[in-house]
Design a protein around this motif. Sequence first.
Motif, PDB file in Angstrom:
ATOM      1  N   GLY A   4       0.832  -1.217  -0.056  1.00 37.53           N
ATOM      2  CA  GLY A   4      -0.035   0.044  -0.055  1.00 37.53           C
ATOM      3  C   GLY A   4       0.858   1.484   0.118  1.00 37.53           C
ATOM      4  N   GLN A   5       0.202   2.375  -0.050  1.00 35.45           N
ATOM      5  CA  GLN A   5       0.724   3.671  -0.319  1.00 35.45           C
ATOM      6  C   GLN A   5       1.130   4.354   1.231  1.00 35.45           C
ATOM      7  N   PRO A   6       2.244   4.426   1.509  1.00 36.56           N
ATOM      8  CA  PRO A   6       2.666   5.144   2.922  1.00 36.56           C
ATOM      9  C   PRO A   6       1.902   6.275   3.144  1.00 36.56           C
ATOM     10  N   VAL A   8      -1.031   6.772   3.466  1.00 40.44           N
ATOM     11  CA  VAL A   8      -2.707   6.432   3.064  1.00 40.44           C
ATOM     12  C   VAL A   8      -3.225   5.208   3.658  1.00 40.44           C
ATOM     13  N   ASP A   9      -2.495   4.112   3.050  1.00 43.12           N
ATOM     14  CA  ASP A   9      -2.802   2.717   3.595  1.00 43.12           C
ATOM     15  C   ASP A   9      -2.223   2.228   4.776  1.00 43.12           C
ATOM     16  N   HIS A  10      -1.068   3.035   5.119  1.00 42.66           N
ATOM     17  CA  HIS A  10      -0.532   2.629   6.512  1.00 42.66           C
ATOM     18  C   HIS A  10       0.380   3.740   6.852  1.00 42.66           C
ATOM     19  N   PRO A  11       0.729   4.019   8.146  1.00 50.69           N
ATOM     20  CA  PRO A  11       1.434   5.280   8.552  1.00 50.69           C
ATOM     21  C   PRO A  11       2.847   5.342   7.935  1.00 50.69           C
ATOM     22  N   ALA A  12       3.177   6.210   7.454  1.00 51.74           N
ATOM     23  CA  ALA A  12       4.793   6.235   6.880  1.00 51.74           C
ATOM     24  C   ALA A  12       5.900   6.374   7.945  1.00 51.74           C
ATOM     25  N   THR A  13       7.040   5.988   7.596  1.00 50.80           N
ATOM     26  CA  THR A  13       8.047   6.306   8.518  1.00 50.80           C
ATOM     27  C   THR A  13       8.166   7.441   9.108  1.00 50.80           C
ATOM     28  N   TRP A  14       8.331   7.813  10.444  1.00 51.56           N
ATOM     29  CA  TRP A  14       8.624   8.823  11.484  1.00 51.56           C
ATOM     30  C   TRP A  14       7.138   9.335  11.735  1.00 51.56           C
ATOM     31  N   THR A  15       6.241   8.786  11.141  1.00 56.83           N
ATOM     32  CA  THR A  15       4.853   9.490  11.685  1.00 56.83           C
ATOM     33  C   THR A  15       4.421   8.763  13.024  1.00 56.83           C
ATOM     34  N   GLY A  16       4.096  10.031  13.850  1.00 58.66           N
ATOM     35  CA  GLY A  16       3.512   9.946  15.042  1.00 58.66           C
ATOM     36  C   GLY A  16       2.182   9.017  15.224  1.00 58.66           C
ATOM     37  N   LEU A  17       2.041   8.317  15.960  1.00 56.30           N
ATOM     38  CA  LEU A  17       0.931   7.431  16.028  1.00 56.30           C
ATOM     39  C   LEU A  17       0.191   7.694  17.425  1.00 56.30           C
ATOM     40  N   SER A  18      -1.338   7.345  17.437  1.00 56.72           N
ATOM     41  CA  SER A  18      -1.777   6.726  18.448  1.00 56.72           C
ATOM     42  C   SER A  18      -2.193   5.484  18.586  1.00 56.72           C
ATOM     43  N   VAL A  19      -1.661   4.712  19.369  1.00 56.60           N
ATOM     44  CA  VAL A  19      -1.830   3.337  19.471  1.00 56.60           C
ATOM     45  C   VAL A  19      -2.808   2.826  20.552  1.00 56.60           C
ATOM     46  N   GLY A  93      -5.511  -5.106   7.874  1.00 59.54           N
ATOM     47  CA  GLY A  93      -6.696  -4.662   7.294  1.00 59.54           C
ATOM     48  C   GLY A  93      -6.559  -3.443   6.670  1.00 59.54           C
ATOM     49  N   PRO A  94      -7.372  -3.172   5.771  1.00 59.02           N
ATOM     50  CA  PRO A  94      -7.597  -1.706   5.127  1.00 59.02           C
ATOM     51  C   PRO A  94      -7.687  -0.490   6.028  1.00 59.02           C
TER      52      PRO A  94
END
Length: 221
Positions: A4-6, A8-19, A93-94
């Motif tokens: 998938g596209q970083p 868009v379909d998954h968080p890209a490298t260095w992206t801050g996340l809520s887990v 998943g998507p």
Amino acid sequence: MVAGQPGVDHPATWTGLSVLPLGQDEALTARVRRESESFLHLSPPRNALGEIVPFVERDMLELSWQADDGLRSVPADAVAVAADGLWKVRVTGPASRIQRRDAVRAPIGLSAALSWDRATLVGSTVDLSEGGLLAVFRPHGDLGVSIPFPTKSQPLLLTLDLYSDELVTEVAVVRRRPRQDNLHEWSLRFVDLPERAADLIRSHVFTALRNARARGIAALY
């Protein structure tokens, strides 16, 4: 690399996340450090106290991040802890787009103080995002009389109570909204917000958004 596209379909490298682990109410914070053929490698997630949480193999997670078109979320599984201490997670998943915003904001009330020159305003936030906040401050008899209102280019010092931490950082005025009750309602933007502070705010914002959706009021934000 992960399919998938970083961004868009998954968080890209260095992206801050809520887990968010399945069944939990409190959002953790992490960052994507790298990706391999099948996995995202995350910094060990931390809670609101800044403590690293224990790794639970096969734990189901919801990863949320701020994308160009709004808040996105994707399901994932915790697979293992890599030799360098990073968490290996597999996207299962998507991705879905939760809402479209330049900066995700949520209704949340936190004690706040705003200082500049000889003035200090005390009040609380109305809503909060990584980009800034809307706050209402108590009346100040000298403001607009012997103390001029700050300009949009003037640096101000914001002290924000994040429950477990006190954030002291520079902000600037975006706009002042007139009120009939002598309270001061101001929109403020963060100036060069540190990464650690952004992670803390993201945790509060994403948790508040989930609570708002549970109460059926997320459409307001």
